[in-house]
Design an enzyme around this catalytic site. Structure first.
Site, PDB file in Angstrom:
ATOM      1  N   MET A 287      -0.129   1.016  -6.072  1.00 39.84           N
ATOM      2  CA  MET A 287       0.502  -0.167  -5.485  1.00 39.84           C
ATOM      3  C   MET A 287       2.019   0.016  -5.453  1.00 39.84           C
ATOM      4  SD  MET A 287      -1.822  -3.408  -6.505  1.00 39.84           S
ATOM      5  CE  MET A 287      -1.225  -3.638  -8.160  1.00 39.84           C
TER       6      MET A 287
ATOM      7  N   LEU B 221       6.762   3.137  -8.307  1.00 34.49           N
ATOM      8  CA  LEU B 221       6.217   4.272  -9.054  1.00 34.49           C
ATOM      9  C   LEU B 221       6.994   4.554 -10.340  1.00 34.49           C
ATOM     10  CD1 LEU B 221       5.554   6.640  -6.021  1.00 34.49           C
ATOM     11  CD2 LEU B 221       3.994   5.001  -7.106  1.00 34.49           C
TER      12      LEU B 221
ATOM     13  N   GLY C 243       3.867   7.389 -15.017  1.00 38.23           N
ATOM     14  CA  GLY C 243       2.409   7.345 -15.080  1.00 38.23           C
ATOM     15  C   GLY C 243       1.799   7.722 -13.740  1.00 38.23           C
ATOM     16  N   HIS C 244       2.315   7.114 -12.660  1.00 41.48           N
ATOM     17  CA  HIS C 244       1.848   7.469 -11.317  1.00 41.48           C
ATOM     18  C   HIS C 244       2.128   8.951 -11.041  1.00 41.48           C
ATOM     19  CE1 HIS C 244       2.923   3.050 -10.584  1.00 41.48           C
ATOM     20  NE2 HIS C 244       1.639   3.084 -10.252  1.00 41.48           N
TER      21      HIS C 244
ATOM     22  N   GLN D  89      -7.012  -8.321  -4.411  1.00 40.67           N
ATOM     23  CA  GLN D  89      -7.294  -8.151  -5.837  1.00 40.67           C
ATOM     24  C   GLN D  89      -6.423  -9.048  -6.714  1.00 40.67           C
ATOM     25  OE1 GLN D  89      -6.199  -3.866  -5.670  1.00 40.67           O
ATOM     26  NE2 GLN D  89      -5.224  -4.211  -7.642  1.00 40.67           N
TER      27      GLN D  89
ATOM     28  N   ASP E 203      -6.016   1.817 -16.728  1.00 48.39           N
ATOM     29  CA  ASP E 203      -6.871   0.755 -16.176  1.00 48.39           C
ATOM     30  C   ASP E 203      -8.314   1.184 -16.395  1.00 48.39           C
ATOM     31  OD1 ASP E 203      -4.796  -1.036 -14.816  1.00 48.39           O
ATOM     32  OD2 ASP E 203      -4.259   0.962 -14.142  1.00 48.39           O
TER      33      ASP E 203
ATOM     34  N   MET F  30       3.159   2.932 -19.752  1.00 47.79           N
ATOM     35  CA  MET F  30       3.988   2.671 -18.567  1.00 47.79           C
ATOM     36  C   MET F  30       3.230   1.785 -17.592  1.00 47.79           C
ATOM     37  SD  MET F  30       5.802   6.267 -17.927  1.00 47.79           S
ATOM     38  CE  MET F  30       6.974   6.876 -19.123  1.00 47.79           C
TER      39      MET F  30
END
Ligand code: AMP
Length: 299
Positions: free
Chosen positions: A48, A51, A54-55, A79, A168, A202
């Site tokens: 999403m 950034l 982590g991304h 969502q 997640d 993060m």
């Protein structure tokens, strides 16, 4: 021998990125066309945006394991619940694109909400049991939105592998389930949680935290580490492990516990009594309106 300087005595440093700019694709048709024109293994990282490291850990892994990598940036309205942060979710497309160029990404898929959800849209993916507890209970409809958008992204991108963070944890299991159930033929690659130096996982939402909340937030990881230590020492009682986490979280007045769960690692059914198999210890703590998630796998 000394001589008067000439042009060949100088190195000209041009401040230019090493990598070519990624292709920017804004419609499913353009995305599919790009894929058709680029054969070979393709890795995909859905995000999403806004950034962080982590991304980028997912992106770097995809770049290392595939000939090409596509990253999507799409803040998916379906969502988010009606009282959630869709409108104010942090966005910085210019910075994101620059980071993705530096990372060597080949294409960025940036569809608009109007492209993704045209007038009359009425088809959703419902993954059943595994979406019910935890985030599914706290955020009704969340995983319906996630599963639907991920299936749409998969259909447009045509990747061989897709990279998802363990941060997640429930989302990862929902996507794994959907991918198997609907024969999507995409390999789902789970990636470890990237953390700040003090242990905070993060997250794009960490920017919402006040300095005081930010200073308190590492208690999530500390409470999980404590339980992990008990597990390593042989503790197998589900209530004792959950209670150990809750007792530590209770010492932080700024954080309000949403849930602490010890669940089956695959089905996410809540565990009671003696824990035998691998388990997921996960929690959500609210700091003001900001929900922070964290988890650890007990194996
Ligand atoms: P988001 O932009 O929040 O939708 O996240 C996009 C992907 O990055 C998801 O697969 C997340 O699980 C993953 N991700 C987010 N934060 C982290 C983190 N701290 N470490 C590893 N992966 C992460």
């Amino acid at each position: 021998m000394a001589h008067a300087p000439t042009d060949s005595d100088y190195i000209v440093i041009v401040d230019e990125p090493a990598n070519p700019a990624p292709a920017i694709l804004t419609t499913p048709e353009a995305m599919r066309r790009w894929r058709a024109e680029h054969s070979g293994s393709l890795g995909f990282v859905p995000t999403m945006g806004y950034l962080h490291e982590g991304h980028l850990a997912l992106v770097n892994r995809s770049c290392a394991e595939n000939l090409r990598t596509v990253v999507s940036i799409f803040v998916n309205p379906t969502q988010f619940g009606p009282n959630e942060d869709f409108e104010k979710y942090p966005r910085d497309e210019v910075r994101d694109l620059s980071l993705l160029r530096d990372a060597g990404v080949d294409a960025v898929y940036l569809p608009s909400a109007a492209e993704m959800y045209p007038p009359g849209f009425q088809t959703y993916v419902n993954v059943e049991e595994v979406t019910q507890p935890l985030e599914g209970a706290s955020r009704p409809g969340h995983f319906r939105g996630v599963a639907t958008v991920v299936l749409k992204l998969f259909n447009a991108v045509g990747a061989d592998r897709a990279y998802f963070g363990r941060k997640d944890a429930q989302q990862l299991r929902v996507i794994q389930r959907m991918t198997r159930d609907l024969d999507l033929g995409v390999e789902i690659v789970p990636c470890d949680i990237e953390r700040e130096a003090d242990g905070l996982a993060m997250s794009s939402r960490n920017v919402y935290l006040s300095p005081e909340q930010r200073a308190a937030a590492p208690i999530l990881k500390r409470s999980l580490d404590h339980a992990k230590g008990l597990w390593a020492a042989g503790e197998r009682n589900a209530d004792t492990l959950r209670r150990a986490v809750l007792d530590i979280l209770a010492t932080e007045p700024l954080g309000e516990v949403d849930y602490v769960s010890l669940a089956d690692d695959v089905t996410l059914e809540e565990l009671t009594g003696t824990v035998t198999g691998p388990a997921l210890l996960s929690l959500v703590v609210r700091f003001g309106r900001t929900r922070l998630l964290d988890n650890v796998e007990l194996r």
